[in-house]
Enzyme design. Structure first.
Site, short mmCIF file in Angstrom:
data_model
loop_
_atom_site.label_atom_id
_atom_site.label_comp_id
_atom_site.label_asym_id
_atom_site.label_seq_id
_atom_site.Cartn_x
_atom_site.Cartn_y
_atom_site.Cartn_z
CG LEU A 148 -1.15 -1.84 1.62
CD1 LEU A 148 -2.26 -1.07 3.33
CD2 LEU A 148 -2.90 -1.68 0.36
N GLY A 248 14.09 14.31 -6.88
CA GLY A 248 13.07 15.44 -5.93
C GLY A 248 14.56 15.36 -4.76
CB CYS A 255 7.59 1.38 3.39
SG CYS A 255 6.28 0.73 4.56
#
Length: 423
Positions: A148, A248, A255
């Site tokens: 997820l 970035g 995670c």
């Protein structure tokens, strides 16, 4: 309890536990979620979700008749025979997984005959075998890792790319696989050890792509190439694709940093040096320093300068501040003697940001500042691209740490602009 679908028990009312419980409830399962924190259970029973995840509060409310939140272990164990372990496994000071809460799940569950423990928590390879030994033959053990993404967790649960079921025997593996009947995704049946490795390897690879994109951006700056064009040209190759190839300020969250560390240490404890992951970590650690370098190249010494950080959460659509690059950047700026201001639509503050002045809007946060740094790509950040905001700043400088803004529009509005690898 519903006769059509088996009831489920969940250990842990954190992010994974609540998303898993709410989504299974939406599929018609009765779900009991047990946590050990009274304030969390009290809040959930009052209809309040203790963190920000897009759509989760509405999903829980819609399925309130099928969801039970409790502190009572006996209530959980009486409600189901399939139990999901959804507790956190934070890194210890050495970087290894702290499995105390996972072992607490095993201890609390005991050995109810015929039960199945399904591990969603991310654990080092080999953990499942040790847990299964402790559970004994009365309880089946299955590894069913979650994939997820914060900010879109419900979408990822409902429309997964794949479902991984690792088991020691077909009986309990089949039992878990059956829960996902009707999901439009391949089910990968494998051993427990392989399932555990799939989770770690997947996150480590995604982190590697991010660090590779940052390396390409840094080299592009040095040689005059434009990283946006480079990534586009690379991503059109079907063998490569563009997913997670976005330069970035670096990755963060609960995670990637943890799982990269787990896999590196796992390799080391097995006698193998994972050179690639050492470099992935180094590149990621260096990205916030490069942003500070860009500020110093434009403003000179940062002593007494006022810098605004736009976005604090490690990514949009979440309030998760674990390993957030904003924390590292704020500390680096304060070490340089800068005054730090900040804005985030869902994060009101953080213990590590003591003394940082929060603005109620991006425009307020950047007023009377010497520079604004885009840290999280919240849509409202684009509000600063206006003549009014430019005139409110002491120095109209924007350092876009996510390459989020339209650079031509920013320059047309009269700002100085620095991106990451953008020509």
């Amino acid at each position: 309890m519903s006769a059509e679908k088996p009831p489920l028990g969940i250990f842990g009312a954190g992010w994974v536990g609540l998303v898993t419980g709410a989504c299974f409830a939406d599929y018609g399962h009765d779900v009991v979620v047990r946590d050990i924190a009274p304030e969390k259970v009290e809040a959930l029973n009052a209809g309040k979700v203790p963190f920000h995840e897009k759509g989760l509060a509405e999903l829980i409310e819609r399925n309130r008749e099928r969801l039970t939140f409790t502190l009572d272990l006996d209530e959980l164990k009486a409600a189901a025979s399939i139990f999901f372990g959804c507790v956190d496994t934070p890194p210890s000071p050495s970087g290894e997984a702290n499995l105390a809460r996972v072992w607490s799940v095993v201890e609390d569950l005991g050995r109810p005959a015929g039960a199945t423990l399904v591990m969603k928590s991310t654990v080092p390879v080999g953990t499942g075998e040790r847990l299964a030994d402790e559970l004994g033959p009365e309880v089946g053990y299955v590894s069913n890792p979650e994939f997820l993404s914060e900010g879109r967790a419900i979408e990822d649960f409902v429309h997964p790319d794949r479902i991984v079921v690792g088991s020691f025997d077909d009986e309990h593996g089949n039992r878990v696989a059956a829960l996902y009947e009707g999901f439009d995704a391949p089910i990968v049946r494998t051993s427990v050890a392989s399932a555990e490795m799939i989770k770690l390897a997947s996150n480590a690879f995604l982190a590697t792509r991010i660090s590779f994109a940052n390396e390409i951006a840094n080299v592009s700056e040095a040689v005059g190439a434009d990283v946006d064009d480079v990534i586009e040209g690379m991503g059109l190759d079907r063998r490569i694709g563009s997913s997670y190839l976005r330069p970035g300020i670096g990755y963060g969250g609960s995670c990637f940093p943890k799982d990269v560390s787990f896999l590196k240490l796992l390799a080391g404890s097995s006698g193998y040096t994972f050179h690639l992951l050492n470099s992935v970590i180094t590149v990621n650690d260096d990205q916030p320093k490069r942003v500070v370098g860009k500020l110093k190249s434009r403003l000179g010494a940062l002593e007494g300068k006022r810098i605004a950080l736009l976005g604090l959460a490690f990514k949009p659509n979440t309030d998760d501040m674990r390993e957030a690059p904003s924390l590292v950047l704020a500390e680096l700026l304060r070490e340089e003697g800068a005054e730090v201001r900040a804005w985030d639509p869902v994060v009101a503050g953080h213990p590590e940001l003591d003394g940082v002045v929060m603005g109620v809007s991006p425009a307020e946060a950047v007023r009377d500042t010497d520079a604004a740094v885009v840290v999280t790509e919240w849509p409202d950040v684009s509000q600063i691209v206006s003549a009014e905001v430019r005139e409110s700043m002491r120095t109209p400088l924007i350092v876009d740490g996510r390459n989020f803004l339209d650079r031509e529009a920013v320059r047309a509005a009269g700002f100085e602009y620095e991106g990451i690898g953008r020509a």
